[in-house]
Scaffold this motif. Structure first.
Motif, PDB file in Angstrom:
ATOM      1  N   VAL A 179       0.832  -1.201   0.000  1.00 35.76           N
ATOM      2  CA  VAL A 179       0.000   0.000   0.000  1.00 35.76           C
ATOM      3  C   VAL A 179       0.866   1.250   0.000  1.00 35.76           C
ATOM      4  O   VAL A 179       0.592   2.212  -0.737  1.00 35.76           O
ATOM      5  CB  VAL A 179      -0.953  -0.013   1.215  1.00 35.76           C
ATOM      6  N   ILE A 180       1.924   1.266   0.773  1.00 35.29           N
ATOM      7  CA  ILE A 180       2.813   2.427   0.828  1.00 35.29           C
ATOM      8  C   ILE A 180       3.503   2.654  -0.504  1.00 35.29           C
ATOM      9  O   ILE A 180       3.578   3.789  -1.002  1.00 35.29           O
ATOM     10  CB  ILE A 180       3.836   2.266   1.966  1.00 35.29           C
ATOM     11  N   ILE A 181       4.004   1.595  -1.135  1.00 31.85           N
ATOM     12  CA  ILE A 181       4.686   1.736  -2.427  1.00 31.85           C
ATOM     13  C   ILE A 181       3.718   2.211  -3.500  1.00 31.85           C
ATOM     14  O   ILE A 181       4.032   3.104  -4.294  1.00 31.85           O
ATOM     15  CB  ILE A 181       5.367   0.408  -2.826  1.00 31.85           C
ATOM     16  N   ALA A 182       2.521   1.627  -3.541  1.00 35.87           N
ATOM     17  CA  ALA A 182       1.538   2.048  -4.538  1.00 35.87           C
ATOM     18  C   ALA A 182       1.130   3.510  -4.309  1.00 35.87           C
ATOM     19  O   ALA A 182       0.930   4.257  -5.274  1.00 35.87           O
ATOM     20  CB  ALA A 182       0.322   1.135  -4.487  1.00 35.87           C
ATOM     21  N   VAL A 214       3.961   5.795  -5.608  1.00 31.04           N
ATOM     22  CA  VAL A 214       4.052   5.843  -7.069  1.00 31.04           C
ATOM     23  C   VAL A 214       2.883   6.625  -7.661  1.00 31.04           C
ATOM     24  O   VAL A 214       3.060   7.399  -8.605  1.00 31.04           O
ATOM     25  CB  VAL A 214       4.102   4.401  -7.635  1.00 31.04           C
ATOM     26  N   CYS A 215       1.693   6.452  -7.124  1.00 30.31           N
ATOM     27  CA  CYS A 215       0.502   7.094  -7.683  1.00 30.31           C
ATOM     28  C   CYS A 215       0.254   8.493  -7.132  1.00 30.31           C
ATOM     29  O   CYS A 215      -0.698   9.154  -7.551  1.00 30.31           O
ATOM     30  CB  CYS A 215      -0.712   6.226  -7.409  1.00 30.31           C
ATOM     31  N   ASN A 216       1.064   8.964  -6.237  1.00 32.53           N
ATOM     32  CA  ASN A 216       0.829  10.236  -5.573  1.00 32.53           C
ATOM     33  C   ASN A 216       0.971  11.431  -6.500  1.00 32.53           C
ATOM     34  O   ASN A 216       0.311  12.448  -6.313  1.00 32.53           O
ATOM     35  CB  ASN A 216       1.770  10.385  -4.382  1.00 32.53           C
ATOM     36  N   ASP A 217       1.795  11.358  -7.527  1.00 33.45           N
ATOM     37  CA  ASP A 217       2.027  12.512  -8.393  1.00 33.45           C
ATOM     38  C   ASP A 217       1.010  12.627  -9.533  1.00 33.45           C
ATOM     39  O   ASP A 217       1.110  13.523 -10.365  1.00 33.45           O
ATOM     40  CB  ASP A 217       3.446  12.486  -8.948  1.00 33.45           C
ATOM     41  N   GLU A 249       7.535   3.406 -13.798  1.00 35.75           N
ATOM     42  CA  GLU A 249       6.788   3.233 -12.553  1.00 35.75           C
ATOM     43  C   GLU A 249       5.930   1.974 -12.604  1.00 35.75           C
ATOM     44  O   GLU A 249       5.807   1.258 -11.612  1.00 35.75           O
ATOM     45  CB  GLU A 249       5.925   4.459 -12.279  1.00 35.75           C
ATOM     46  N   GLY A 250       5.334   1.696 -13.739  1.00 36.72           N
ATOM     47  CA  GLY A 250       4.557   0.473 -13.893  1.00 36.72           C
ATOM     48  C   GLY A 250       5.433  -0.759 -13.761  1.00 36.72           C
ATOM     49  O   GLY A 250       5.045  -1.750 -13.126  1.00 36.72           O
ATOM     50  N   LEU A 251       6.614  -0.707 -14.337  1.00 34.57           N
ATOM     51  CA  LEU A 251       7.551  -1.827 -14.229  1.00 34.57           C
ATOM     52  C   LEU A 251       8.001  -2.027 -12.788  1.00 34.57           C
ATOM     53  O   LEU A 251       8.129  -3.163 -12.328  1.00 34.57           O
ATOM     54  CB  LEU A 251       8.764  -1.575 -15.127  1.00 34.57           C
ATOM     55  N   GLN A 252       8.190  -0.942 -12.063  1.00 38.34           N
ATOM     56  CA  GLN A 252       8.563  -1.053 -10.654  1.00 38.34           C
ATOM     57  C   GLN A 252       7.448  -1.698  -9.835  1.00 38.34           C
ATOM     58  O   GLN A 252       7.713  -2.546  -8.978  1.00 38.34           O
ATOM     59  CB  GLN A 252       8.897   0.326 -10.089  1.00 38.34           C
ATOM     60  N   LEU A 253       6.203  -1.316 -10.086  1.00 32.22           N
ATOM     61  CA  LEU A 253       5.085  -1.918  -9.362  1.00 32.22           C
ATOM     62  C   LEU A 253       4.959  -3.402  -9.677  1.00 32.22           C
ATOM     63  O   LEU A 253       4.754  -4.220  -8.782  1.00 32.22           O
ATOM     64  CB  LEU A 253       3.781  -1.194  -9.703  1.00 32.22           C
ATOM     65  N   VAL A 254       5.083  -3.756 -10.942  1.00 31.31           N
ATOM     66  CA  VAL A 254       4.993  -5.163 -11.326  1.00 31.31           C
ATOM     67  C   VAL A 254       6.126  -5.959 -10.695  1.00 31.31           C
ATOM     68  O   VAL A 254       5.917  -7.083 -10.212  1.00 31.31           O
ATOM     69  CB  VAL A 254       4.987  -5.309 -12.865  1.00 31.31           C
TER      70      VAL A 254
END
Length: 55
Positions: free
Chosen positions: A21-24, A27-30, A37-42
């Protein structure tokens, strides 16, 4: 129904969910996204899935 539906999690599952939840959120905060960013989440989700498989 005789099946118990209690939500009982161990410590690793709670920490993994919190970190996800913190990482997502970071990443989505901006309000913008790109392929990196998508590759990092995956990659984070793949790492979590691999550790759940091992544990």
């Amino acid at each position: 129904m005789e099946v118990s539906m209690a939500l009982i999690f161990n410590t690793y599952e709670i920490v993994a969910l919190g970190v996800t939840v913190i990482i997502a959120n970071k990443v989505c905060n901006d309000c913008e996204s790109n392929w990196l960013e998508g590759l990092q989440l995956v990659s984070v989700y793949i790492i979590l899935a691999a550790t759940f498989f091992v544990v």
